[in-house]
Design a protein around this motif. Structure first.
Motif, PDB file in Angstrom:
ATOM      1  N   UNK A 176       0.839  -1.205   0.000  1.00 28.25           N
ATOM      2  CA  UNK A 176       0.000   0.000   0.000  1.00 28.25           C
ATOM      3  C   UNK A 176       0.872   1.252   0.000  1.00 28.25           C
ATOM      4  N   UNK A 177       1.898   1.253   0.863  1.00 30.32           N
ATOM      5  CA  UNK A 177       2.808   2.398   0.920  1.00 30.32           C
ATOM      6  C   UNK A 177       3.554   2.570  -0.399  1.00 30.32           C
ATOM      7  N   UNK A 178       3.972   1.456  -0.985  1.00 26.64           N
ATOM      8  CA  UNK A 178       4.687   1.510  -2.265  1.00 26.64           C
ATOM      9  C   UNK A 178       3.823   2.139  -3.350  1.00 26.64           C
ATOM     10  N   UNK A 179       2.563   1.757  -3.403  1.00 31.46           N
ATOM     11  CA  UNK A 179       1.655   2.337  -4.392  1.00 31.46           C
ATOM     12  C   UNK A 179       1.522   3.843  -4.196  1.00 31.46           C
ATOM     13  N   UNK A 180       1.451   4.259  -2.940  1.00 36.55           N
ATOM     14  CA  UNK A 180       1.324   5.682  -2.622  1.00 36.55           C
ATOM     15  C   UNK A 180       2.558   6.452  -3.094  1.00 36.55           C
ATOM     16  N   UNK A 181       3.732   5.953  -2.750  1.00 35.57           N
ATOM     17  CA  UNK A 181       4.972   6.625  -3.153  1.00 35.57           C
ATOM     18  C   UNK A 181       5.143   6.600  -4.673  1.00 35.57           C
ATOM     19  N   UNK A 182       4.733   5.506  -5.296  1.00 37.56           N
ATOM     20  CA  UNK A 182       4.872   5.402  -6.749  1.00 37.56           C
ATOM     21  C   UNK A 182       3.982   6.434  -7.449  1.00 37.56           C
ATOM     22  N   UNK A 183       2.800   6.630  -6.927  1.00 43.05           N
ATOM     23  CA  UNK A 183       1.917   7.657  -7.495  1.00 43.05           C
ATOM     24  C   UNK A 183       2.559   9.035  -7.397  1.00 43.05           C
ATOM     25  N   UNK A 184       3.113   9.357  -6.233  1.00 46.76           N
ATOM     26  CA  UNK A 184       3.717  10.675  -6.036  1.00 46.76           C
ATOM     27  C   UNK A 184       4.976  10.824  -6.880  1.00 46.76           C
ATOM     28  N   UNK A 185       5.696   9.727  -7.102  1.00 46.06           N
ATOM     29  CA  UNK A 185       6.914   9.787  -7.921  1.00 46.06           C
ATOM     30  C   UNK A 185       6.618  10.353  -9.305  1.00 46.06           C
ATOM     31  N   UNK A 186       5.423  10.089  -9.792  1.00 45.12           N
ATOM     32  CA  UNK A 186       5.048  10.594 -11.103  1.00 45.12           C
ATOM     33  C   UNK A 186       4.993  12.107 -11.177  1.00 45.12           C
ATOM     34  N   UNK A 187       4.941  12.781 -10.023  1.00 39.66           N
ATOM     35  CA  UNK A 187       4.886  14.243  -9.990  1.00 39.66           C
ATOM     36  C   UNK A 187       6.280  14.869  -9.896  1.00 39.66           C
ATOM     37  N   UNK A 188       7.313  14.033  -9.715  1.00 41.96           N
ATOM     38  CA  UNK A 188       8.661  14.547  -9.481  1.00 41.96           C
ATOM     39  C   UNK A 188       9.424  14.753 -10.785  1.00 41.96           C
ATOM     40  N   UNK A 189      10.378  15.666 -10.778  1.00 38.71           N
ATOM     41  CA  UNK A 189      11.273  15.820 -11.936  1.00 38.71           C
ATOM     42  C   UNK A 189      12.348  14.742 -11.888  1.00 38.71           C
ATOM     43  N   UNK A 190      13.025  14.551 -12.999  1.00 38.00           N
ATOM     44  CA  UNK A 190      14.189  13.666 -13.008  1.00 38.00           C
ATOM     45  C   UNK A 190      15.385  14.403 -12.379  1.00 38.00           C
ATOM     46  N   UNK A 191      16.314  13.690 -11.726  1.00 41.39           N
ATOM     47  CA  UNK A 191      16.423  12.223 -11.651  1.00 41.39           C
ATOM     48  C   UNK A 191      15.665  11.611 -10.490  1.00 41.39           C
ATOM     49  N   UNK A 192      14.938  12.445  -9.730  1.00 42.67           N
ATOM     50  CA  UNK A 192      14.310  11.926  -8.517  1.00 42.67           C
ATOM     51  C   UNK A 192      13.149  10.979  -8.811  1.00 42.67           C
ATOM     52  N   UNK A 193      12.453  11.214  -9.927  1.00 44.48           N
ATOM     53  CA  UNK A 193      11.388  10.282 -10.290  1.00 44.48           C
ATOM     54  C   UNK A 193      11.942   8.868 -10.490  1.00 44.48           C
ATOM     55  N   UNK A 194      12.998   8.749 -11.264  1.00 41.76           N
ATOM     56  CA  UNK A 194      13.583   7.432 -11.531  1.00 41.76           C
ATOM     57  C   UNK A 194      14.173   6.811 -10.277  1.00 41.76           C
ATOM     58  N   UNK A 195      14.764   7.644  -9.411  1.00 43.73           N
ATOM     59  CA  UNK A 195      15.327   7.124  -8.163  1.00 43.73           C
ATOM     60  C   UNK A 195      14.246   6.496  -7.299  1.00 43.73           C
ATOM     61  N   UNK A 196      13.144   7.211  -7.118  1.00 41.48           N
ATOM     62  CA  UNK A 196      12.056   6.681  -6.281  1.00 41.48           C
ATOM     63  C   UNK A 196      11.491   5.390  -6.871  1.00 41.48           C
ATOM     64  N   UNK A 197      11.264   5.375  -8.180  1.00 39.37           N
ATOM     65  CA  UNK A 197      10.730   4.165  -8.817  1.00 39.37           C
ATOM     66  C   UNK A 197      11.709   2.996  -8.681  1.00 39.37           C
ATOM     67  N   UNK A 198      12.998   3.297  -8.732  1.00 33.73           N
ATOM     68  CA  UNK A 198      14.012   2.254  -8.598  1.00 33.73           C
ATOM     69  C   UNK A 198      13.990   1.636  -7.207  1.00 33.73           C
ATOM     70  N   UNK A 199      13.928   2.468  -6.164  1.00 30.10           N
ATOM     71  CA  UNK A 199      13.966   1.916  -4.809  1.00 30.10           C
ATOM     72  C   UNK A 199      12.648   1.241  -4.433  1.00 30.10           C
ATOM     73  N   UNK A 200      11.583   1.533  -5.188  1.00 26.23           N
ATOM     74  CA  UNK A 200      10.299   0.884  -4.921  1.00 26.23           C
ATOM     75  C   UNK A 200      10.142  -0.437  -5.673  1.00 26.23           C
ATOM     76  N   UNK A 201      11.112  -0.779  -6.505  1.00 26.48           N
ATOM     77  CA  UNK A 201      11.020  -2.029  -7.263  1.00 26.48           C
ATOM     78  C   UNK A 201      10.962  -3.216  -6.311  1.00 26.48           C
ATOM     79  N   UNK A 202      10.230  -4.228  -6.695  1.00 24.41           N
ATOM     80  CA  UNK A 202      10.046  -5.413  -5.854  1.00 24.41           C
ATOM     81  C   UNK A 202      11.383  -6.108  -5.598  1.00 24.41           C
ATOM     82  N   UNK A 203      11.635  -6.425  -4.326  1.00 23.97           N
ATOM     83  CA  UNK A 203      12.878  -7.101  -3.956  1.00 23.97           C
ATOM     84  C   UNK A 203      12.727  -8.627  -3.979  1.00 23.97           C
ATOM     85  N   UNK A 204      11.601  -9.106  -4.485  1.00 21.52           N
ATOM     86  CA  UNK A 204      11.354 -10.542  -4.505  1.00 21.52           C
ATOM     87  C   UNK A 204      10.410 -10.982  -3.407  1.00 21.52           C
ATOM     88  N   UNK A 205      10.021 -10.021  -2.561  1.00 22.67           N
ATOM     89  CA  UNK A 205       9.162 -10.372  -1.427  1.00 22.67           C
ATOM     90  C   UNK A 205       7.761 -10.758  -1.866  1.00 22.67           C
TER      91      UNK A 205
END
Length: 216
Positions: A104-133
């Motif tokens: 749920x938190x990941x979805x929230x942060x991912x939505x907000x990432x779409x409002x950010x400029x680069x390179x911060x948008x890509x950074x946030x999306x990268x750290x939110x990527x699934x770790x296999x969990x």
């Protein structure tokens, strides 16, 4: 959409940096409840991925001229309160919390990432990527339900409690941090946009519960 203020970016990265730090703590702790060495090793690897994400975010904050500890500090109380009120008592509860609550938190942060400029948008999306969990949690929970159907009812109640607590905490964080609130409002455009954002997050939660074999 107007330019995103530097301070709003720092707030979001600070919140996410602390979230990643607490994710490391929780996964490392939950790993000790694993019934098998395979499960313990899997969660330990995921914990390692989370601390690596924390390091990435901290490095970016430093690049922006922001002290990472200062950026994280305003979010410590809210996140700690959430985790203390939803501390899992079993291995399966820990898996559901990581998959449903963190999802749920990941979805929230991912939505907000779409409002950010680069390179911060890509950074946030990268750290939110699934770790296999995700796949691991689904396999473990579904196997437990297949072995004992009574498990499903208890875990479904737990999942609903997690979401209620998460939504309450998220609303409190936004209300207490004007820059984050402004970022969300300007990014979504208006109240109807916020409504659609919440609907997307809720729909994703429902799908996660179904994937686990639980009633949303």
């Amino acid at each position: 959409m107007p330019p995103v203020p530097h301070t709003a970016v720092a707030d979001l990265l600070g919140a996410l940096a602390y979230a990643e730090l607490t994710a490391f703590d929780r996964l490392a702790e939950d790993a000790r409840m694993a019934p098998t060495l395979t499960g313990r090793a899997s969660l330990a690897r995921m914990a390692a991925a989370e601390i690596a994400h924390h390091v990435q975010l901290s490095a970016r904050l430093t690049e922006l001229g922001v002290d990472p500890a200062a950026a994280m500090a305003p979010f410590v109380s809210a996140l700690d309160t959430f985790h203390e009120s939803t501390r899992p008592s079993t291995w399966l509860e820990g898996l559901v919390k990581a998959y449903v609550g963190d999802g749920l938190a990941t979805d929230f942060y991912r939505e907000i990432a779409g409002f950010l400029p680069e390179p911060d948008r890509s950074l946030v999306l990268d750290v939110l990527a699934d770790t296999g969990h995700a796949d691991f949690a689904v396999r473990e929970v579904r196997a437990a339900i297949a072995a004992d159907r009574k498990v499903a009812g208890r875990l479904a109640l737990w999942g609903r409690r997690l979401v209620g607590e998460a939504m309450t905490r998220s609303q409190a964080v936004i209300a207490e941090h004007d820059r984050l609130a402004d970022l969300i409002v300007s990014g979504t455009g208006d109240l109807s946009g916020i409504g659609r954002l919440i609907e997307r997050i809720t729909d994703a939660h429902t799908e996660r519960m179904k994937a686990l074999g639980l009633n949303p």
